[in-house]
Design an enzyme around this catalytic site. Structure first.
Site, PDB file in Angstrom:
ATOM      1  N   GLU A   1       0.847  -1.199   0.000  1.00  0.00           N
ATOM      2  CA  GLU A   1       0.000   0.000   0.000  1.00  0.00           C
ATOM      3  C   GLU A   1       0.874   1.237   0.000  1.00  0.00           C
ATOM      4  OE1 GLU A   1      -2.466  -0.220   3.487  1.00  0.00           O
ATOM      5  OE2 GLU A   1      -3.066  -2.259   2.983  1.00  0.00           O
TER       6      GLU A   1
ATOM      7  N   ASP B   1       1.058  10.418   3.777  1.00  0.00           N
ATOM      8  CA  ASP B   1       1.730  11.281   4.737  1.00  0.00           C
ATOM      9  C   ASP B   1       0.719  12.224   5.384  1.00  0.00           C
ATOM     10  OD1 ASP B   1       3.735  12.312   6.194  1.00  0.00           O
ATOM     11  OD2 ASP B   1       4.653  13.470   4.575  1.00  0.00           O
TER      12      ASP B   1
ATOM     13  N   TYR C   1      -7.361   2.130   5.676  1.00  0.00           N
ATOM     14  CA  TYR C   1      -6.485   1.012   5.315  1.00  0.00           C
ATOM     15  C   TYR C   1      -6.466  -0.166   6.276  1.00  0.00           C
ATOM     16  CZ  TYR C   1      -3.474   4.066   8.145  1.00  0.00           C
ATOM     17  OH  TYR C   1      -2.975   4.882   9.113  1.00  0.00           O
TER      18      TYR C   1
ATOM     19  N   LYS D   1      10.591   3.742   3.576  1.00  0.00           N
ATOM     20  CA  LYS D   1      10.485   5.199   3.450  1.00  0.00           C
ATOM     21  C   LYS D   1      11.350   5.682   2.297  1.00  0.00           C
ATOM     22  CE  LYS D   1       8.910   6.976   7.663  1.00  0.00           C
ATOM     23  NZ  LYS D   1       8.937   8.251   8.292  1.00  0.00           N
TER      24      LYS D   1
ATOM     25  N   CYS E   1      14.103  47.951   2.980  1.00  0.00           N
ATOM     26  CA  CYS E   1      13.132  47.311   2.094  1.00  0.00           C
ATOM     27  C   CYS E   1      13.667  47.344   0.656  1.00  0.00           C
ATOM     28  CB  CYS E   1      11.792  48.035   2.186  1.00  0.00           C
ATOM     29  SG  CYS E   1      10.607  47.452   0.959  1.00  0.00           S
TER      30      CYS E   1
ATOM     31  N   CYS F   1      11.204  49.925  -1.328  1.00  0.00           N
ATOM     32  CA  CYS F   1      11.015  51.355  -1.018  1.00  0.00           C
ATOM     33  C   CYS F   1      12.105  51.904  -0.105  1.00  0.00           C
ATOM     34  CB  CYS F   1       9.640  51.590  -0.410  1.00  0.00           C
ATOM     35  SG  CYS F   1       9.520  51.008   1.277  1.00  0.00           S
TER      36      CYS F   1
ATOM     37  N   CYS G   1       8.454  45.494   6.239  1.00  0.00           N
ATOM     38  CA  CYS G   1       8.635  46.874   5.824  1.00  0.00           C
ATOM     39  C   CYS G   1       7.443  47.632   6.428  1.00  0.00           C
ATOM     40  CB  CYS G   1       8.610  46.966   4.304  1.00  0.00           C
ATOM     41  SG  CYS G   1       8.412  48.665   3.761  1.00  0.00           S
TER      42      CYS G   1
ATOM     43  N   CYS H   1       4.783  51.807   0.131  1.00  0.00           N
ATOM     44  CA  CYS H   1       5.660  50.787  -0.461  1.00  0.00           C
ATOM     45  C   CYS H   1       4.894  50.111  -1.610  1.00  0.00           C
ATOM     46  CB  CYS H   1       6.055  49.795   0.629  1.00  0.00           C
ATOM     47  SG  CYS H   1       7.088  48.462   0.040  1.00  0.00           S
TER      48      CYS H   1
HETATM   49  S1  IVH Z   1      -0.996   0.394   8.623  1.00  0.00           S
HETATM   50  C1  IVH Z   1       0.326  -1.293  12.957  1.00  0.00           C
HETATM   51  N1  IVH Z   1      -1.103   1.461   6.264  1.00  0.00           N
HETATM   52  O1  IVH Z   1       2.033   5.208   8.988  1.00  0.00           O
HETATM   53  C2  IVH Z   1       0.375  -0.072  12.115  1.00  0.00           C
HETATM   54  N2  IVH Z   1      -0.293   2.789   8.067  1.00  0.00           N
HETATM   55  O2  IVH Z   1       4.420   4.551  10.582  1.00  0.00           O
HETATM   56  C3  IVH Z   1      -0.693  -0.119  11.111  1.00  0.00           C
HETATM   57  N3  IVH Z   1       0.266   5.083   7.420  1.00  0.00           N
HETATM   58  O3  IVH Z   1       0.526   5.150  12.157  1.00  0.00           O
HETATM   59  C4  IVH Z   1      -0.582   0.996  10.179  1.00  0.00           C
HETATM   60  N4  IVH Z   1      -0.262   4.895   5.306  1.00  0.00           N
HETATM   61  O4  IVH Z   1      -0.445   6.710  10.378  1.00  0.00           O
HETATM   62  C5  IVH Z   1      -0.785   1.643   7.560  1.00  0.00           C
HETATM   63  N5  IVH Z   1      -1.310   2.277   4.105  1.00  0.00           N
HETATM   64  C6  IVH Z   1      -0.989   2.473   5.390  1.00  0.00           C
HETATM   65  C7  IVH Z   1      -0.492   3.699   5.882  1.00  0.00           C
HETATM   66  C8  IVH Z   1      -0.155   3.825   7.225  1.00  0.00           C
HETATM   67  C9  IVH Z   1       0.187   5.715   6.242  1.00  0.00           C
HETATM   68  C10 IVH Z   1       0.768   5.704   8.665  1.00  0.00           C
HETATM   69  C11 IVH Z   1      -0.101   5.460   9.863  1.00  0.00           C
HETATM   70  C12 IVH Z   1       0.775   4.749  10.845  1.00  0.00           C
HETATM   71  C13 IVH Z   1       2.138   5.142  10.400  1.00  0.00           C
HETATM   72  C14 IVH Z   1       3.138   4.119  10.831  1.00  0.00           C
END
Ligand code: IVH
Length: 667
Positions: free
Chosen positions: A110, A114, A222, A309, A403, A406, A421, A427
């Site tokens: 997945e 963010d 999710y 990441k 500035c 001006c 300013c 200005c």
């Molecule tokens: S599953 C047991 N799925 O990432 C943790 N988390 O670093 C289950 N997040 O706290 C999380 N996308 O806020 C899951 N597709 C995704 C996600 C996701 C973003 C975030 C979520 C979690 C954090 C963990």
């Protein structure tokens, strides 16, 4: 440094960063740096358990709880995910799984959105609670705010849904909305949010749901938690969540091997920049629930899932020069002009430098070779300078003291980072910006006038103040000489200007462009003071007594009206016939069925806003009271009413009624 001191310092530093990130929603360190420091601390704690702090951040999953919301325990703890940054880490994860459960399993890949995680509880198909992650075991009840998000269903239709379940997801803001709203904040002189994640987090923690509803948030779901097992696999549950009406991201993949996972990761490394929202990685989960159970959890994360990441994309280029932009409020913002370079699919020519502190932090010199990052953020940012390439004798970049437009001396207010300013009356970019703001859609919404026209008018000496717009009709000869400005458009424009005299007081007030006075504040000020004379003569105490007006806003208002030029403008606008008082709507009663009855409205309602209910009661002769007392006749109770209100009403024997009961009274 002694090991013990070093560990203490790391604990202190990481706790502070966590607090900034989770509670203030203002991060002060890159995720990657944070993880590295956390790892370092973790290693030291393993080597020297005798010095380990019982409150170490290595033991916590999230941040703190914010004070102003009710704290609610999570039925299922909200854990965090282990992070990986390279292929080897992922291969190791894969090996650990194979050792524990053998070779027969699948992964679900997945996107890692963010934003901030949320837990939604549904009982008998109704959304009853939305809670932030908090510290993982308990979080803030933000139900009222979450209910403003359009694609989170309040009620589900499907019959086959479990009677009680919890669903988790991520709240986020689309880049485009972030850009637009952040620009508005900057224009108001408010500190812009660093990225959409912080904007979303800041929004969810706001006290006023009405404000929240104006900021477009979105949500992807999710994961599902239930007491009984309704599904065999995570994949199956995702498909059902979609059918139940939840927003599940379409970019999800079922994979048979780590190689397939790696190609998913590789694909999104580039493709992520084309999404309308930000992701910072990929989440990999073992698909079968039985296998997930077998693998279990560590103290803070599941062993059956991990995140990968993405590193922020970085490139080296030359800083050609730093230029300075003066905004409508006079804030002077430095911009780095770069030798054009390709980064994450776009040509980067400029990078934000935010303020003078940032120039100092980077110790920028002209012609420096700099590393530019386009990570989560939309606008590229200079990360650091390649000192090896600095030429001898390079000149240090010095933030100007005057500035750039001006040449007035710049000032910095106590507690603020930006330099301003102060010459707001003369200005050029400030004048043009202020008039452009006045005519804008959200302020006076003047038809037939645009930003470019204002710029031209200013250059030709036709306008230098907002009030000059209202004498333009006397200058039609001059207007006719302007290029691309025919009789028709002049007529349209003058008509638009004339009509703007009917705009309500709150719009005029917002249009004046007083620092920190946005749309909402302008409305509150208009309602709270009723007319401009009361507003201009209000004391600090009187101003802060108005709903939502704090010290900072009040001071800004007093400063504004303490300037003779501003008062002169207001007098001119008054003389031209603009609205400077609230015109009370005459209420014509629909009936007197509620005459003599008092009401308090509390909680959230499915089909009505509180405002609509208030209107309904008042239109039928009823009166709204601000608090519960023994005199109160009815408490109209919605979902998620505060427990203290409920207790008080019960104690005083105030009857609780639903919206249906209210409608019944009106029949
Ligand atoms: S599953 C047991 N799925 O990432 C943790 N988390 O670093 C289950 N997040 O706290 C999380 N996308 O806020 C899951 N597709 C995704 C996600 C996701 C973003 C975030 C979520 C979690 C954090 C963990």
């Amino acid at each position: 440094m002694e090991i013990k001191d070093k560990m203490e310092a790391l604990v202190k530093e990481l706790n502070q960063h966590s607090y900034n990130y989770y509670v203030l929603a203002m991060p002060t360190i890159a995720d990657y740096e944070f993880d590295k420091k956390l790892e370092e601390l973790d290693k030291l704690e393993k080597e020297h358990p005798e010095f380990a702090d019982p409150n170490s951040p290595t033991l916590k999953v999230g941040g703190d709880i914010t004070k102003n919301f009710t704290t609610v325990p999570h039925r299922w703890p909200m854990l965090s995910l282990g992070n990986t940054y390279n292929e080897q880490d992922l291969r190791d994860f894969d090996d650990r799984i194979r050792k524990a459960i053998g070779d027969q399993f699948e992964y679900v890949c997945e996107l890692k959105f963010d934003g901030l995680s949320i837990s939604l509880t549904y009982e008998n198909s109704k959304l009853i609670r939305a809670v932030t992650r908090g510290d993982g075991s308990k979080g803030d009840d933000v139900t009222t705010n979450i209910k403003t998000i359009r694609n989170i269903p309040h009620k589900l239709r499907n019959e086959t849904i479990p009677p009680l379940f919890e669903i988790r997801g991520e709240i986020f803001m689309h880049r485009a909305a972030f850009d637009r709203l952040n620009k508005e904040r900057e224009e108001l002189g408010e500190i812009p949010y660093a990225n959409p994640r912080n904007f979303a987090a800041g929004t969810v923690k706001m006290q006023d749901s009405k404000e929240v509803s104006k900021r477009p948030l979105d949500c992807f779901l999710y994961s599902l938690n239930t007491d009984k097992n309704y599904f065999k696999t995570h994949w199956e549950s995702l498909q059902s969540l979609k059918e139940w009406g939840f927003n599940v991201c379409e970019h999800t993949k079922l994979s048979n091997s780590m190689d397939e996972v790696l190609s998913f990761i590789q694909y999104w490394e580039e493709a992520r920049f084309k999404l309308s929202y930000e992701i910072d990685g990929i989440v990999i989960k073992v698909n079968s629930y039985a296998q997930q159970q077998e693998l279990g959890f560590t103290a803070k994360s599941p062993r059956w899932a991990i995140s990968y990441k993405y590193k922020a994309q970085e490139v080296e280029t030359i800083l050609e020069k730093v230029t300075y932009q003066v905004g409508r409020t006079g804030a002077v913002t430095p911009v780095a002009n770069l030798k054009p370079v390709q980064l994450a699919g776009t040509t980067v020519k400029r990078a934000t430098l935010h303020n003078a502190n940032e120039i100092e932090r980077l110790d920028l010199h002209e012609g420096d070779s700099v590393f530019v990052e386009k990570g989560g953020e939309i606008i590229p940012k200079i990360i650091n300078v390649n000192l090896d390439k600095r030429k001898a004798g390079a000149v240090k970049v010095n933030y100007p003291t005057l500035c750039p437009e001006c040449h007035t001396g710049l000032i910095r207010k106590e507690g603020e980072v930006a330099f301003y300013c102060p010459n707001d009356e003369a200005c050029p970019p400030q004048i043009v910006g202020k008039i452009q703001h006045f005519i804008s859609r959200k302020a006076m919404n003047i038809d037939g006038l645009g930003d470019e026209t204002i710029e031209t008018f200013y250059q030709r000496g036709l306008v230098a103040h907002i009030s000059d717009l209202y004498t333009l009709h006397e200058k039609s000869d001059q207007l006719k000489t302007l290029e691309r400005f025919g009789e028709r458009s002049i007529e349209n424009m003058l008509k638009g200007i004339e009509q703007s005299k009917q705009m309500p007081f709150e719009k005029v007030l917002f249009g004046l462009g007083i620092r920190y006075v946005g749309e909402t504040v302008a409305r509150k000020l208009a309602v709270g003071t009723k007319d401009i004379d009361k507003l201009t003569s209000a004391s600090l105490e009187e101003l802060v007594a108005i709903d939502e007006i704090g010290q900072r806003i009040a001071e800004s208002i007093i400063e504004y009206f303490g300037t003779p030029e501003h008062l002169q403008q207001i007098n001119l606008l008054k003389a031209y016939g603009l609205q400077f008082e609230v015109i009370e709507k005459e209420i014509t009663l629909e009936s007197d069925k509620l005459t003599g009855k008092t009401f308090v409205i509390s909680g959230v309602f499915e089909n009505y806003s509180r405002e609509e209910l208030k209107e309904m009661i008042e239109n039928n002769g009823g009166k709204i009271l601000s608090g519960i007392s023994a005199k109160l006749n009815y408490l109209v109770a919605g979902d998620n009413m505060g427990p203290s209100k409920l207790e008080k009403a019960n104690k005083l024997n105030v009857p609780l009624i639903s919206v249906d009961d209210l409608l019944e009274l009106l029949k």
